[in-house]
Write an enzyme that holds these catalytic residues in place. Structure first.
Site, mmCIF file in Angstrom:
data_model
loop_
_atom_site.group_PDB
_atom_site.id
_atom_site.type_symbol
_atom_site.label_atom_id
_atom_site.label_comp_id
_atom_site.label_asym_id
_atom_site.label_seq_id
_atom_site.Cartn_x
_atom_site.Cartn_y
_atom_site.Cartn_z
ATOM 1 N N ALA A 298 3.278 0.672 3.473
ATOM 2 C CA ALA A 298 3.492 -0.497 3.702
ATOM 3 C C ALA A 298 3.513 -1.594 2.831
ATOM 4 O O ALA A 298 2.877 -1.496 1.852
ATOM 5 C CB ALA A 298 2.752 -1.115 5.037
ATOM 6 N N GLY B 118 1.022 -1.308 -0.059
ATOM 7 C CA GLY B 118 -0.025 0.102 -0.003
ATOM 8 C C GLY B 118 0.819 1.300 0.037
ATOM 9 O O GLY B 118 2.032 1.147 -0.118
ATOM 10 N N ASP C 63 -12.569 2.925 5.216
ATOM 11 C CA ASP C 63 -11.868 2.514 3.828
ATOM 12 C C ASP C 63 -12.467 0.984 3.470
ATOM 13 O O ASP C 63 -11.620 0.137 3.254
ATOM 14 C CB ASP C 63 -10.387 2.450 3.947
ATOM 15 C CG ASP C 63 -9.956 2.659 2.563
ATOM 16 O OD1 ASP C 63 -10.403 2.773 1.508
ATOM 17 O OD2 ASP C 63 -8.505 2.049 2.576
#
Length: 646
Positions: free
Chosen positions: A74, A71, A185
């Site tokens: 990370a 992402g 999200d």
């Protein structure tokens, strides 16, 4: 070894190190790796130190394995405890990416929110630590990756599959909201799938505590295709925004793409703010109703999680207890526990192979003979099941024009993947287009005694040359002029056999298509294939081609039309196709009317003597046509008018 400078904070770090060893993850138990395997792991520090992760406080080491995902901040890897063999998913965040206080605060917030969550459908938080280079967050390993991977492989899922996943998402989401946590999200990539095909909600990088309305965060966050309108308008982020995102997830799984997706981000945001999207006709009525209820501009108008779970989409639709692993890459066989389906399977087994051992050959022959007799009885009365009789002279019966069609309820419709669905927009669109064109043609048509000159070389036309109505047991079978044979089954599914009899095409709905070589058809579809083959054999042996139109080679028709709906009256058969073609077969004299093309509209008339002529509708409108053709056009108009929802 002393802790590196810049650890997150005393409290979260101490909690992770309080126990002498971290809890075992969901991966292989300590007994899963034995002897040489553990020795191999133990020997890695000297040979490949870059692949080892070491907890600075406990000294415990983990072997970093394959990359699972990445992402903005990370990367996520599979990691194995070298002592116990337990497997984890470890989120690795470089210290360089969290150098600023607000960035570090974000990671700390994620840990604080996630660490105490314990729910069957939430990714389990195990422990965390950091060294001079990275922060490591150890999580439950979900070996089948995410729902995004399944969606990329499948593009669309069946409604029972979507219910299966949504129930688990809703369960996890309800738990979060009850604990005062907003995910913020929700998207396909944040729903992780375990080895046992169980779904877990994960990635709490944007999660936040639920605040009173006046104190809610006004920042825009989330993934563009799933963001709620109130978030874009900076009105605050509440539980309703998570519900909105869930609706976008549902739409994406059912339709193949997010509801507001465009090539331009600004246009996507405009569509979201205006709630501008379309509901495909292939969806069931309950699915369309639920999506329409969730995707509403005002958060107050959206249903709660409990209301969603009580919706007809969930209460009246079949949800499997578990999905097969194969469903990650291919459409599964989802057969609900339905007595009618069991009977169907029993009948087809007895007719097409797998016959009961207790039956002798005479009994088996009687069964097949009974099927043939049934097919003959249901089709011969209104079908070309024998050499055609001499055509009757004189005009067509007056009743074609003056008598309203009787018994004209739809007898078969290519539906969505379930029972009891309302007629879709696809059928309605075909009907309305044909209605408009026919009205325009007939209303201004001058009187005439003969037809105008037909087209000298019309484009090849794909039409129904043979058909069999066996809907009292199985469905409606037909053969196209390209020699492709198909059946619209009573359950709304459609299966076709190519002209060369080597390829099977299966459509669970009008927009979902799967093709197989004949030898590779899934076992679950074998009964339907058996029926399809029998229909093909029957029509080949018993039925004459219904007209002298030129044949069409199937290779020239890459996407033959699907039969969407068929309707029988006391005088004619109406068939509506996915390419807009409308065909009407008249029983009494075997004449046929075919409307096709649309730009321009073509009218093909197969007369009593089996000769066929194709006309431009615009020519008929200007020059008129024979009484025979006019009467059939009017009857077709009446049939279509009865199909129109208006």
């Amino acid at each position: 070894m002393e802790p590196a400078a810049g650890f997150l904070s005393p409290r979260p770090f101490q909690r992770a190190a309080a126990a002498p060893a971290p809890p075992a993850g969901p991966g292989p138990p300590p007994s899963a790796l034995r002897g040489p395997e553990l020795e191999m792991l133990a020997g890695l520090p000297t040979s490949d130190p870059g692949r080892l992760i070491t907890d600075p406080r406990s000294g415990r080491t983990y072997l970093k394995g394959r990359l699972l995902g990445k992402g903005g901040f990370a990367r996520c890897y599979e990691a194995t405890d070298t002592e116990t063999g337990s497997a984890y998913a470890v989120k690795v965040i470089p210290q360089s990416r969290v150098a600023k206080p607000h960035q570090r605060e974000k990671i700390l917030n994620e840990i604080e929110l996630h660490r105490d969550l314990q729910h069957r459908h939430i990714v389990r938080f195990s422990h965390h630590f950091e060294d001079a280079d990275n922060i490591y967050i150890f999580l439950e390993l979900c070996s089948r990756k995410s729902l995004a991977h399944i969606w990329k492989a499948r593009h669309t899922l069946l409604e029972p599959e979507v219910r299966y996943y949504l129930r688990q998402i809703l369960s996890g989401l309800k738990y979060l909201h009850q604990r005062g946590i907003l995910h913020r999200d929700l998207k396909l990539g944040n729903f992780f799938i375990t080895e046992n095909m169980e779904l877990k909600v994960g990635d709490f990088g944007l999660a936040a505590r639920l605040e009173p309305p006046e104190q809610r965060k006004k920042t825009i966050c989330g993934t563009p295709n799933y963001v709620a309108p109130e978030v874009l308008l900076r009105q605050g982020h509440g539980p309703e925004a998570d519900v909105w995102s869930l609706g976008c997830v549902m739409y994406t799984l059912l339709c193949g793409s997010p509801p507001f997706e465009t090539a331009d981000l600004k246009e996507t945001y405009r569509c979201i703010k205006q709630v501008h999207y379309t509901l495909p006709a292939s969806l069931s009525l309950p699915a369309r109703q639920l999506l329409a209820a969730i995707l509403r501009a005002s958060p107050r108008d959206r249903p709660s999680i409990d209301q969603i779970l009580r919706h007809d989409f969930f209460t009246k639709g079949y949800t499997p207890d578990r999905l097969p692993i194969s469903s990650c890459v291919t459409v599964p066989d989802l057969t609900p526990p339905n007595p009618a389906r069991s009977l169907f399977a029993k009948v087809t087994k007895s007719l097409f192979g797998r016959k009961k051992k207790s039956k002798n050959h005479a009994q088996e022959r009687d069964e097949v003979s009974g099927l043939v007799s049934g097919l003959m009885r249901t089709s011969v009365g209104h079908q070309d099941a024998r050499p055609e009789a001499p055509a009757a002279s004189g005009p067509a019966p007056v009743s074609l024009v003056e008598t309203a069609p009787e018994d004209s309820s739809p007898r078969g419709t290519l539906a969505s993947s379930g029972d009891g669905f309302e007629e879709g927009l696809t059928v309605a669109t075909v009907v309305e287009s044909a209605l408009c064109a026919l009205r325009n043609c007939i209303a201004f048509m001058p009187p005439a005694e003969q037809n105008p000159a037909p087209l000298a070389q019309p484009e090849p036309l794909v039409w129904v040359s043979k058909w069999v109505d066996y809907s009292n047991k199985f469905g409606f079978g037909y053969q196209l002029s390209s020699r492709r044979v198909a059946v619209l089954f009573n359950d709304g599914t459609h299966m076709a056999l190519s002209a060369n009899r080597k390829t099977v095409h299966y459509n669970p709905t009008s927009t979902k298509h799967f093709s197989f070589s004949v030898g590779a058809v899934p076992r679950a579809l074998q009964p339907q294939l058996g029926i399809l083959r029998y229909f093909a054999s029957y029509m080949e042996q018993h039925l004459m081609k219904g007209g002298d139109l030129p044949s069409v080679e199937e290779v020239e028709v890459p996407a033959p039309p699907l039969l969407l709906q068929w309707v029988k009256t006391d005088q004619a058969l109406l068939m509506l196709f996915s390419d807009g073609t409308v065909q009407v077969n008249f029983y009494g004299d075997h004449t046929k009317l075919i409307l096709s093309g649309w730009e321009p509209l073509l009218v093909t008339f197969v007369a009593r003597n089996r000769s066929a002529c194709t006309y431009l509708a615009s020519h008929l409108r200007q020059l008129g046509c024979s009484p025979d053709l006019r009467q059939r056009l009017r009857y077709a108009l009446r049939l279509l008018r009865d199909r129109s929802p208006a």
